[in-house]
Design an enzyme around this catalytic site. Sequence first.
Site, short mmCIF file in Angstrom:
data_model
loop_
_atom_site.label_atom_id
_atom_site.label_comp_id
_atom_site.label_asym_id
_atom_site.label_seq_id
_atom_site.Cartn_x
_atom_site.Cartn_y
_atom_site.Cartn_z
N ASP A 30 43.64 -22.75 17.54
CA ASP A 30 43.50 -23.94 16.77
C ASP A 30 44.42 -24.20 15.90
O ASP A 30 44.83 -23.31 15.11
CB ASP A 30 41.93 -24.22 16.37
CG ASP A 30 41.66 -25.63 16.24
OD1 ASP A 30 40.69 -25.98 16.71
OD2 ASP A 30 42.26 -26.12 15.12
N ILE A 31 45.08 -25.54 15.61
CA ILE A 31 46.12 -25.74 14.81
C ILE A 31 45.60 -25.76 13.11
O ILE A 31 46.22 -25.36 12.41
CB ILE A 31 46.74 -26.82 15.14
CG1 ILE A 31 48.39 -26.78 14.33
CG2 ILE A 31 46.11 -28.13 14.66
CD1 ILE A 31 49.19 -28.20 14.86
N ASN A 95 31.98 -29.55 21.18
CA ASN A 95 31.84 -30.96 20.40
C ASN A 95 31.84 -32.08 21.53
O ASN A 95 32.83 -32.21 22.35
CB ASN A 95 32.95 -31.34 19.15
CG ASN A 95 32.60 -30.23 18.04
OD1 ASN A 95 31.48 -29.66 17.85
ND2 ASN A 95 33.64 -29.88 17.53
N GLY A 101 31.13 -34.83 16.88
CA GLY A 101 32.29 -34.60 16.03
C GLY A 101 33.44 -34.33 17.09
O GLY A 101 34.42 -33.88 16.44
N GLN A 102 33.53 -34.75 18.07
CA GLN A 102 34.59 -34.71 18.96
C GLN A 102 35.79 -35.58 18.42
O GLN A 102 35.49 -36.81 18.20
CB GLN A 102 34.26 -35.05 20.32
CG GLN A 102 35.41 -34.58 21.35
CD GLN A 102 34.82 -34.93 22.86
OE1 GLN A 102 33.98 -35.16 23.10
NE2 GLN A 102 35.92 -34.32 23.62
N HIS A 108 37.04 -29.18 25.69
CA HIS A 108 37.63 -27.89 25.25
C HIS A 108 36.40 -27.00 24.67
O HIS A 108 35.52 -27.83 23.92
CB HIS A 108 38.70 -28.08 24.02
CG HIS A 108 38.29 -29.01 22.90
ND1 HIS A 108 38.30 -30.42 23.31
CD2 HIS A 108 37.96 -28.74 21.61
CE1 HIS A 108 37.86 -31.12 21.86
NE2 HIS A 108 37.77 -29.94 21.14
N LEU A 109 36.48 -25.87 24.59
CA LEU A 109 35.41 -24.93 24.02
C LEU A 109 36.06 -24.26 23.03
O LEU A 109 37.03 -23.43 23.25
CB LEU A 109 34.85 -23.80 25.22
CG LEU A 109 34.09 -22.88 24.83
CD1 LEU A 109 32.77 -23.42 24.39
CD2 LEU A 109 33.90 -21.85 25.94
N HIS A 110 35.47 -24.50 21.71
CA HIS A 110 35.95 -23.81 20.74
C HIS A 110 35.17 -22.41 20.63
O HIS A 110 34.09 -22.32 20.98
CB HIS A 110 35.13 -24.52 19.36
CG HIS A 110 35.85 -26.19 18.93
ND1 HIS A 110 37.11 -26.00 18.19
CD2 HIS A 110 35.63 -27.06 19.32
CE1 HIS A 110 37.03 -27.31 18.04
NE2 HIS A 110 36.38 -28.04 18.86
P1 5GP Z 1 37.15 -31.62 18.34
O1 5GP Z 1 36.73 -32.19 16.96
O2 5GP Z 1 37.73 -32.57 19.33
O3 5GP Z 1 35.97 -30.86 19.16
O4 5GP Z 1 38.28 -30.51 18.15
C1 5GP Z 1 39.77 -30.60 18.29
C2 5GP Z 1 40.26 -29.32 17.81
O5 5GP Z 1 41.68 -29.52 18.23
C3 5GP Z 1 40.55 -29.45 16.18
O6 5GP Z 1 39.79 -28.08 15.74
C4 5GP Z 1 41.98 -29.46 15.92
O7 5GP Z 1 42.19 -28.54 14.86
C5 5GP Z 1 42.50 -28.88 17.13
N1 5GP Z 1 43.80 -29.49 17.42
C6 5GP Z 1 44.04 -30.93 17.44
N2 5GP Z 1 45.48 -31.17 17.61
C7 5GP Z 1 45.91 -29.90 17.94
C8 5GP Z 1 47.25 -29.27 18.49
O8 5GP Z 1 48.21 -30.05 18.40
N3 5GP Z 1 47.39 -28.11 18.75
C9 5GP Z 1 46.27 -27.15 18.23
N4 5GP Z 1 46.63 -25.91 18.60
N5 5GP Z 1 45.38 -27.51 17.92
C10 5GP Z 1 45.01 -29.00 17.86
#
Ligand code: 5GP
Length: 122
Positions: A30-31, A95, A101-102, A108-110
């Site tokens: 995750d970035i 999420n 909170g998506q 995607h699975l965190h």
């Molecule tokens: P969500 O809130 O949709 O469950 O999580 C999206 C996740 O994707 C966030 O934790 C965010 O930091 C990560 N993310 C968003 N854009 C990028 C990207 O361009 N590269 C990477 N590696 N992670 C990303």
Amino acid sequence: MDSCIFCKIVAGTIPAKKAYEDDDMIAFHDINPAAPVHFLIVPKEHIPTLADCGDKHQALLGKMMLLAPKLAQELGAGYENAEDGPDGGFKALFNTGPDGGQEVYHLHLHVMGGSRPWKGQR
Ligand code: 5GP
Ligand code: ZN
């Protein structure tokens, strides 16, 4: 999906720190990590949310879930290895939707884990 950031990572048109790839999914860090180890397991197919999954996605979801502990172990957040944290282990989270909170609407699975020095335990 031309505008989808995770489709672009899957296609390799924007970079990511990849940790795993096979025919069906990729995993990358995750970035903006919320834990010492924080990676995302992402299907190559553009599926917006967990709520969009159906019976045909059963095997894919199973593969994603089974990859989580294996990759967590490799990346230093395993439950099998107590040295990875106070007790070892990780969170695995989908999420889903605005109230979930998506932010990125590509499934995607965190997976979040690793040592927790702020807890003063290690
Ligand atoms: P969500 O809130 O949709 O469950 O999580 C999206 C996740 O994707 C966030 O934790 C965010 O930091 C990560 N993310 C968003 N854009 C990028 C990207 O361009 N590269 C990477 N590696 N992670 C990303
Ligand atoms: Zn996508």
